[in-house]
Design a protein around this motif. Structure first.
Motif, short mmCIF file in Angstrom:
data_model
loop_
_atom_site.label_atom_id
_atom_site.label_comp_id
_atom_site.label_asym_id
_atom_site.label_seq_id
_atom_site.Cartn_x
_atom_site.Cartn_y
_atom_site.Cartn_z
N VAL A 1 3.58 15.26 -5.45
CA VAL A 1 3.92 14.19 -6.40
C VAL A 1 3.01 14.24 -7.62
O VAL A 1 3.47 14.07 -8.76
CB VAL A 1 3.84 12.83 -5.69
CG1 VAL A 1 3.92 11.69 -6.71
CG2 VAL A 1 4.95 12.70 -4.67
N LYS A 2 1.73 14.43 -7.43
CA LYS A 2 0.76 14.62 -8.51
C LYS A 2 0.81 13.51 -9.55
O LYS A 2 0.70 13.76 -10.75
CB LYS A 2 0.97 15.98 -9.17
CG LYS A 2 0.79 17.16 -8.23
CD LYS A 2 1.03 18.48 -8.94
CE LYS A 2 0.84 19.65 -7.99
NZ LYS A 2 1.10 20.95 -8.65
N GLY A 3 0.99 12.27 -9.10
CA GLY A 3 0.97 11.14 -9.99
C GLY A 3 2.24 10.89 -10.76
O GLY A 3 2.30 9.93 -11.54
N ARG A 4 3.28 11.69 -10.56
CA ARG A 4 4.50 11.58 -11.35
C ARG A 4 5.48 10.55 -10.81
O ARG A 4 6.36 10.12 -11.55
CB ARG A 4 5.20 12.94 -11.43
CG ARG A 4 4.35 14.03 -12.07
CD ARG A 4 5.08 15.37 -12.07
NE ARG A 4 5.39 15.82 -10.71
CZ ARG A 4 6.63 15.96 -10.24
NH1 ARG A 4 7.68 15.69 -11.01
NH2 ARG A 4 6.81 16.37 -9.00
N LEU A 5 5.35 10.19 -9.55
CA LEU A 5 6.29 9.28 -8.91
C LEU A 5 5.56 8.04 -8.43
O LEU A 5 4.41 8.11 -8.00
CB LEU A 5 6.98 9.95 -7.72
CG LEU A 5 7.56 11.35 -7.94
CD1 LEU A 5 8.28 11.82 -6.68
CD2 LEU A 5 8.49 11.39 -9.14
N THR B 1 0.84 -1.19 0.00
CA THR B 1 0.00 0.00 0.00
C THR B 1 0.88 1.24 0.00
O THR B 1 1.85 1.33 0.76
CB THR B 1 -0.93 0.01 1.22
OG1 THR B 1 -1.75 -1.16 1.19
CG2 THR B 1 -1.81 1.24 1.21
N THR B 2 0.54 2.21 -0.83
CA THR B 2 1.38 3.38 -1.02
C THR B 2 0.68 4.66 -0.61
O THR B 2 -0.55 4.76 -0.65
CB THR B 2 1.82 3.51 -2.49
OG1 THR B 2 0.66 3.61 -3.33
CG2 THR B 2 2.64 2.29 -2.91
N GLN B 3 1.47 5.65 -0.22
CA GLN B 3 1.01 7.00 0.04
C GLN B 3 2.03 7.97 -0.54
O GLN B 3 3.23 7.68 -0.57
CB GLN B 3 0.84 7.27 1.53
CG GLN B 3 -0.21 6.44 2.22
CD GLN B 3 -0.37 6.84 3.67
OE1 GLN B 3 -1.08 7.81 3.97
NE2 GLN B 3 0.29 6.13 4.56
#
Length: 112
Positions: free
Chosen positions: A63-67, A56-58
């Motif tokens: 970051v806006k979806g770039r990483l 599970t990630t946070q």
């Protein structure tokens, strides 16, 4: 004490991509939740992303979806895939275990 090694940093143009990796220098340790943090010139170290044992990630708001953070528990490796890099992403990137141990950092420089 955990000894982590980051790799994969370098110099990229705006819009470019890099993949950072973090792994222990030896098969020493139990697996824990992992995180990536960064420290830009003249600024305090800030959190980038975390990943749990189950994947599970946070992510931080910038970051806006770039990483994308990912992990391989068998190899004790944690990656940070970085796309659409911007100049403001220039920083030293550090991985960290759930116990608070830090790697030595890897430099990411996004020019112009």
């Amino acid at each position: 004490q955990v000894h982590l090694v980051e790799s994969g940093g370098g110099l990229v143009q705006p819009g470019g991509s890099l993949t950072l990796s973090c792994e222990p220098s030896s098969s020493c340790c139990s697996i824990t939740p992992m995180a990536w943090n960064r420290e830009a010139p003249g600024k305090e170290r800030e959190w980038v992303a975390t990943i749990t044992l189950s994947g599970t990630t946070q992510y931080a708001g910038f970051v806006k979806g770039r990483l994308t953070i990912s992990r391989d528990n068998a190899q004790k490796r944690t990656n940070l895939q970085m796309n659409s890099l911007e100049a403001e992403d220039t920083a030293v990137y550090y991985c960290k275990t759930g116990l608070g141990e830090w790697g030595q950092g890897t430099q990411v420089t996004v020019s112009s």
